[in-house]
Design a protein around this motif. Structure first.
Motif, PDB file in Angstrom:
ATOM      1  N   THR A   3       0.844  -1.192   0.000  1.00  0.00           N
ATOM      2  CA  THR A   3       0.000   0.000   0.000  1.00  0.00           C
ATOM      3  C   THR A   3       0.879   1.242   0.000  1.00  0.00           C
ATOM      4  O   THR A   3       1.881   1.293   0.714  1.00  0.00           O
ATOM      5  N   THR A   4       0.529   2.230  -0.790  1.00  0.00           N
ATOM      6  CA  THR A   4       1.232   3.511  -0.741  1.00  0.00           C
ATOM      7  C   THR A   4       0.354   4.505   0.012  1.00  0.00           C
ATOM      8  O   THR A   4      -0.872   4.405  -0.005  1.00  0.00           O
ATOM      9  N   TRP A   5       0.995   5.449   0.677  1.00  0.00           N
ATOM     10  CA  TRP A   5       0.300   6.370   1.574  1.00  0.00           C
ATOM     11  C   TRP A   5       0.588   7.813   1.212  1.00  0.00           C
ATOM     12  O   TRP A   5       1.656   8.138   0.689  1.00  0.00           O
ATOM     13  N   PRO A  50      -4.467   5.829   2.365  1.00  0.00           N
ATOM     14  CA  PRO A  50      -3.955   5.198   1.150  1.00  0.00           C
ATOM     15  C   PRO A  50      -4.126   6.121  -0.045  1.00  0.00           C
ATOM     16  O   PRO A  50      -5.106   6.854  -0.141  1.00  0.00           O
ATOM     17  N   GLN A  54      -0.712   1.730  -6.453  1.00  0.00           N
ATOM     18  CA  GLN A  54       0.097   0.621  -5.934  1.00  0.00           C
ATOM     19  C   GLN A  54       1.560   0.888  -6.162  1.00  0.00           C
ATOM     20  O   GLN A  54       1.971   1.452  -7.089  1.00  0.00           O
TER      21      GLN A  54
END
Length: 54
Positions: A3-5, A50, A54
């Motif tokens: 997961t990218t934030w 999030p 991706q």
């Protein structure tokens, strides 16, 4: 995939903290930490959510 934030920092006003955090939470932000502001006064909230990528 991991997961990218994305992150945000916001100043917290003591008499309105719940309302501020509720608003950010309804926008998908999760509270990570609250610390004393850089000048030693007030509080700063660190939030994340999030990015959807991706």
């Amino acid at each position: 995939m991991a997961t990218t934030w994305e992150y945000a920092t916001i100043p917290l006003i003591i008499h309105n903290t719940k309302a501020v955090l509720d608003q950010w939470g309804s926008d998908g932000w999760e509270l990570v930490q609250v610390v004393t502001g850089p000048d030693g006064n007030g509080l700063v909230a660190y939030l994340k959510r999030p990015t959807g990528g991706q």
